[in-house]
Design an enzyme around this catalytic site. Sequence first.
Site, PDB file in Angstrom:
ATOM      1  N   CYS A 434      -5.224 -39.056  -4.002  1.00 43.54           N
ATOM      2  CA  CYS A 434      -4.545 -39.673  -5.150  1.00 43.54           C
ATOM      3  C   CYS A 434      -3.488 -40.600  -4.569  1.00 43.54           C
ATOM      4  O   CYS A 434      -3.673 -41.164  -3.493  1.00 43.54           O
ATOM      5  CB  CYS A 434      -3.945 -38.616  -6.069  1.00 43.54           C
ATOM      6  SG  CYS A 434      -2.731 -37.535  -5.278  1.00 43.54           S
ATOM      7  N   ARG A 435      -2.379 -40.772  -5.237  1.00 46.80           N
ATOM      8  CA  ARG A 435      -1.332 -41.666  -4.728  1.00 46.80           C
ATOM      9  C   ARG A 435      -0.594 -41.047  -3.542  1.00 46.80           C
ATOM     10  O   ARG A 435      -0.340 -41.711  -2.543  1.00 46.80           O
ATOM     11  CB  ARG A 435      -0.346 -41.992  -5.861  1.00 46.80           C
ATOM     12  CG  ARG A 435       0.771 -42.954  -5.477  1.00 46.80           C
ATOM     13  CD  ARG A 435       1.597 -43.304  -6.707  1.00 46.80           C
ATOM     14  NE  ARG A 435       2.654 -44.251  -6.384  1.00 46.80           N
ATOM     15  CZ  ARG A 435       3.879 -43.917  -5.987  1.00 46.80           C
ATOM     16  NH1 ARG A 435       4.200 -42.627  -5.868  1.00 46.80           N
ATOM     17  NH2 ARG A 435       4.786 -44.835  -5.729  1.00 46.80           N
TER      18      ARG A 435
END
Length: 470
Positions: A434-435
């Site tokens: 993800c981020r």
Amino acid sequence: MLLRYVYDEKLAHASYLIGCQATGEAIVIDPSRDVAPYLAVAKAEGLRVVAAAETHIHADFVSGARELMEVHGAVLYLSNEGGSEWQYLYADGEKHRLLRDGNLFRIGKISFEVMHTPGHTPESISLVVTDRGGGADRPMGIFTGDFVFVGDVGRPDLLERAVGVAGASRAGARQMYASLQRFKELPDYLQVWPAHGAGSACGKALGAVPSTTVGYEKMFNWALSCTDEDSFESALLAGQPEPPKYFARMKQVNKAGPALLSSLPVPDEVECAPRAVEALLRRGEAILDTRASSHFAKGHIAGTINIPYNKSFPNWAGWLIDYERPLYLLADPGRLPDILRDLRAVGIDNVPGYIDAAIIRKYQEAGLPLETYGEVTPAEISGQVRANDVHVIDVRNESEWQEGHIPQARHIMLGTLPDRIAEIPADKPILLHCRSGARSAIAASILQANGIRRVLNLTGGFLRWEKEGL
């Protein structure tokens, strides 16, 4: 007049207690399900909560309005706008006052004028407040609910994207445009008190400041600078984040009337022994491990999923937990009341039991196997990514994906992952990212609980991948 701001950081939800000090009466605007904070403030200030009001039927949290009415005797002030489909089904007794555009009501010497402001929802109203007890003959502020935020306005697409009402997005956008023209006519000095701040999924660019003024928003809110309805509609609908899966359920719960907290079962403690936990899993019960993801990665009970108890906990619980299935919690008993409160805030009420997190140590002491998953850095895994030796799954939001992604990745947003397990190939290890690595850690637990064992989590996520020049 007394005004108190109550903010739930986890849901980015703002509610307000307004009291008339002359008469000792108070009203709560857009209350959350846990009404204890309002009652505590009222008691400390020598006030009685005699009423509650809602700006609309909320979709992102369970309302406390019915709780205040049934348990604490408050009169409810609710919208009667928007047509028959958008009425409160439990609003049929003497404790309800149904409101339409232009109506006035008072709590002590404080007056509230109703302004119908559809757009976010058809029944949305705002409340213009005048402190007549202080001698004022002009309003001082407006409670806008999910109509006007600091720097943004409410999204009009939830009814279509979350609830399935075809055509509601465009119709809502045009209603919002008309409502904003009325808003522009209000005095510039009027204070604006919205129901959400930064982080809420009810808009796309909410500010982190708790309040604003009509004049400031007219100068700097992008939505109020639009003078063409068609371009406003396009701009408002573009780039709205994915609506959380639980929004449709919250809308129905708040429309029908939430269950009272006193009617919910108190979770029983499950025996802190491996045999007891294994018995739950054999029966097909859902077990949610609330420990930090770093601890879960190093050792967890196979078949459990992990949503760490942190700021984003209720949001991801609402996205990922099956509301129809009994849920057992694996948690530190000292945190149980807070965890239950946050689950109930998004309507997860079916929690029959909990397991002390010390069970993990008992597995280790007994020499019983615990499942793990690997955590790798971009430098450690980039070669395998280039060689196509792993399948890369990006669980970020659509807007993040569009801004840039690993070329070999497949995009499956975390909230949709339980419904898309069949799309995950099993012929190679799965690299999740993800981020920063927090959402992909939750995703790793979901895949393993669904039988996909060979998973890796990218430490530092896409941010670190980019930082390392990959």
